[in-house]
Motif scaffolding. Structure first.
Motif, PDB file in Angstrom:
ATOM      1  N   ALA A  26      64.631  57.792  84.867  1.00  0.00           N
ATOM      2  CA  ALA A  26      63.522  58.064  85.785  1.00  0.00           C
ATOM      3  C   ALA A  26      64.036  58.140  87.221  1.00  0.00           C
ATOM      4  N   SER A  27      63.423  59.041  87.974  1.00  0.00           N
ATOM      5  CA  SER A  27      63.678  59.157  89.408  1.00  0.00           C
ATOM      6  C   SER A  27      62.334  59.400  90.076  1.00  0.00           C
ATOM      7  N   GLU A  28      62.352  59.665  91.357  1.00  0.00           N
ATOM      8  CA  GLU A  28      61.102  59.897  92.076  1.00  0.00           C
ATOM      9  C   GLU A  28      60.377  61.149  91.572  1.00  0.00           C
ATOM     10  N   THR A  29      61.139  62.151  91.144  1.00  0.00           N
ATOM     11  CA  THR A  29      60.506  63.418  90.738  1.00  0.00           C
ATOM     12  C   THR A  29      60.610  63.727  89.250  1.00  0.00           C
ATOM     13  N   GLU A  30      61.487  63.055  88.533  1.00  0.00           N
ATOM     14  CA  GLU A  30      61.654  63.357  87.116  1.00  0.00           C
ATOM     15  C   GLU A  30      61.633  62.079  86.282  1.00  0.00           C
ATOM     16  N   ARG A  31      61.203  62.257  85.030  1.00  0.00           N
ATOM     17  CA  ARG A  31      61.193  61.130  84.105  1.00  0.00           C
ATOM     18  C   ARG A  31      61.385  61.661  82.689  1.00  0.00           C
ATOM     19  N   TYR A  32      62.247  61.005  81.933  1.00  0.00           N
ATOM     20  CA  TYR A  32      62.493  61.341  80.541  1.00  0.00           C
ATOM     21  C   TYR A  32      62.198  60.117  79.683  1.00  0.00           C
ATOM     22  N   GLY A  33      61.604  60.356  78.534  1.00  0.00           N
ATOM     23  CA  GLY A  33      61.342  59.256  77.624  1.00  0.00           C
ATOM     24  C   GLY A  33      61.133  59.758  76.212  1.00  0.00           C
ATOM     25  N   ARG A  48      58.780  64.730  82.396  1.00  0.00           N
ATOM     26  CA  ARG A  48      57.745  64.862  83.421  1.00  0.00           C
ATOM     27  C   ARG A  48      58.433  65.200  84.734  1.00  0.00           C
ATOM     28  N   TYR A  49      57.894  66.211  85.392  1.00  0.00           N
ATOM     29  CA  TYR A  49      58.419  66.637  86.681  1.00  0.00           C
ATOM     30  C   TYR A  49      57.280  66.622  87.689  1.00  0.00           C
ATOM     31  N   VAL A  50      57.516  65.996  88.836  1.00  0.00           N
ATOM     32  CA  VAL A  50      56.509  65.952  89.889  1.00  0.00           C
ATOM     33  C   VAL A  50      56.923  66.929  90.981  1.00  0.00           C
ATOM     34  N   HIS A  51      56.029  67.863  91.264  1.00  0.00           N
ATOM     35  CA  HIS A  51      56.265  68.865  92.303  1.00  0.00           C
ATOM     36  C   HIS A  51      55.378  68.545  93.495  1.00  0.00           C
ATOM     37  N   ARG A  52      55.975  68.510  94.668  1.00  0.00           N
ATOM     38  CA  ARG A  52      55.204  68.274  95.891  1.00  0.00           C
ATOM     39  C   ARG A  52      55.056  69.604  96.629  1.00  0.00           C
ATOM     40  N   ASP A  53      53.813  70.011  96.832  1.00  0.00           N
ATOM     41  CA  ASP A  53      53.506  71.264  97.506  1.00  0.00           C
ATOM     42  C   ASP A  53      53.414  71.000  99.006  1.00  0.00           C
ATOM     43  N   VAL A  54      54.474  71.327  99.711  1.00  0.00           N
ATOM     44  CA  VAL A  54      54.549  71.064 101.148  1.00  0.00           C
ATOM     45  C   VAL A  54      53.462  71.831 101.890  1.00  0.00           C
ATOM     46  N   ALA A  55      53.196  73.059 101.450  1.00  0.00           N
ATOM     47  CA  ALA A  55      52.178  73.885 102.103  1.00  0.00           C
ATOM     48  C   ALA A  55      50.786  73.281 101.957  1.00  0.00           C
ATOM     49  N   ALA A  62      51.921  67.077  88.586  1.00  0.00           N
ATOM     50  CA  ALA A  62      52.830  66.628  87.534  1.00  0.00           C
ATOM     51  C   ALA A  62      52.831  67.637  86.392  1.00  0.00           C
ATOM     52  N   TYR A  63      54.008  67.962  85.917  1.00  0.00           N
ATOM     53  CA  TYR A  63      54.180  68.880  84.803  1.00  0.00           C
ATOM     54  C   TYR A  63      54.824  68.101  83.662  1.00  0.00           C
ATOM     55  N   HIS A  64      54.282  68.273  82.464  1.00  0.00           N
ATOM     56  CA  HIS A  64      54.758  67.540  81.300  1.00  0.00           C
ATOM     57  C   HIS A  64      55.213  68.502  80.218  1.00  0.00           C
ATOM     58  N   GLN A  65      56.271  68.086  79.513  1.00  0.00           N
ATOM     59  CA  GLN A  65      56.779  68.849  78.388  1.00  0.00           C
ATOM     60  C   GLN A  65      57.130  67.866  77.283  1.00  0.00           C
ATOM     61  N   LEU A  66      56.815  68.252  76.053  1.00  0.00           N
ATOM     62  CA  LEU A  66      57.080  67.400  74.892  1.00  0.00           C
ATOM     63  C   LEU A  66      57.775  68.229  73.816  1.00  0.00           C
ATOM     64  N   MET A  67      59.020  67.873  73.521  1.00  0.00           N
ATOM     65  CA  MET A  67      59.781  68.592  72.507  1.00  0.00           C
ATOM     66  C   MET A  67      59.899  67.723  71.257  1.00  0.00           C
ATOM     67  N   PRO A  68      59.491  68.259  70.107  1.00  0.00           N
ATOM     68  CA  PRO A  68      59.631  67.497  68.866  1.00  0.00           C
ATOM     69  C   PRO A  68      61.094  67.157  68.588  1.00  0.00           C
ATOM     70  N   PRO A  99      46.947  75.077  82.564  1.00  0.00           N
ATOM     71  CA  PRO A  99      45.653  74.896  83.217  1.00  0.00           C
ATOM     72  C   PRO A  99      44.639  74.202  82.296  1.00  0.00           C
ATOM     73  N   ASP A 100      43.660  73.611  82.895  1.00  0.00           N
ATOM     74  CA  ASP A 100      42.555  72.980  82.167  1.00  0.00           C
ATOM     75  C   ASP A 100      43.020  71.858  81.246  1.00  0.00           C
ATOM     76  N   ASP A 101      44.125  71.184  81.604  1.00  0.00           N
ATOM     77  CA  ASP A 101      44.619  70.044  80.830  1.00  0.00           C
ATOM     78  C   ASP A 101      44.859  70.414  79.372  1.00  0.00           C
ATOM     79  N   GLN A 102      45.358  71.613  79.139  1.00  0.00           N
ATOM     80  CA  GLN A 102      45.693  72.085  77.803  1.00  0.00           C
ATOM     81  C   GLN A 102      47.215  72.220  77.698  1.00  0.00           C
ATOM     82  N   TYR A 103      47.749  71.839  76.570  1.00  0.00           N
ATOM     83  CA  TYR A 103      49.176  71.998  76.302  1.00  0.00           C
ATOM     84  C   TYR A 103      49.354  73.154  75.325  1.00  0.00           C
TER      85      TYR A 103
END
Length: 158
Positions: A26-33, A48-55, A62-68, A99-103
């Motif tokens: 884990a780091s400030e912007t990424e996390r693996y588990g 999990r990747y956290v993106h900060r939108d400076v604009a 937060a973006y999540h990915q799950l690989m079997p 979008p819409d909390d769908q994976y």
């Protein structure tokens, strides 16, 4: 029902069914588990990747990915230090949030195959340029070029 049998997985369903087994990094912007589906017992590598939108004033998304993953891979990540970082280790279909909390399932294979085709094209281009620079275009030279291209192609498939 396995999450692998669904084309779209609602985020609320994941929240109910997925529990963390072990954090890998884990780091400030990424996390693996490693996480587990409590209904089926299937394991997933969670990124999990956290993106900060400076604009937008630093708003975080937060973006999540799950690989079997199978049991051997779980053990490899936990005890052997097997590679798990994105994108290097993510070479097969995985769930990613949208979008819409769908994976939805994403298959990186076409992009990986395109990368391989581009590398092969670059190799052929370099071989042809080297042939052209030599300036020898006799029958034996062309045969040698074709044999070199065939040998390299055969070595790439091994």
């Amino acid at each position: 029902m396995s999450l692998r049998e669904r084309q779209v997985v609602p985020g609320e369903l994941l929240e109910r069914r997925i529990e963390e087994v072990r954090e890998l990094e884990a780091s400030e912007t990424e996390r693996y588990g490693i996480v587990k589906d409590t209904v089926t017992g299937e394991h997933y590598l969670h990124y999990r990747y956290v993106h900060r939108d400076v604009a937008a004033g630093g708003a975080a998304s937060a973006y999540h990915q799950l690989m079997p993953i199978d049991n051997d891979e779980v053990l490899g990540f936990l005890f052997n230090g097997d590679a798990f970082r994105y994108p290097e280790a993510w070479r097969r279909p995985y769930l990613r949030n949208g979008p819409d909390d769908q994976y939805v399932w994403f298959d990186p294979s076409p992009a990986l195959e395109a990368d391989e085709a581009e590398r092969e094209a670059a190799r052929i281009r370099e071989t042809l340029l080297a042939f052209k620079r030599k300036g020898q275009f006799g029958e034996k030279d062309v045969e040698r070029l074709l044999r070199e291209l065939d040998d390299n192609a055969a070595n790439d498939t091994k």
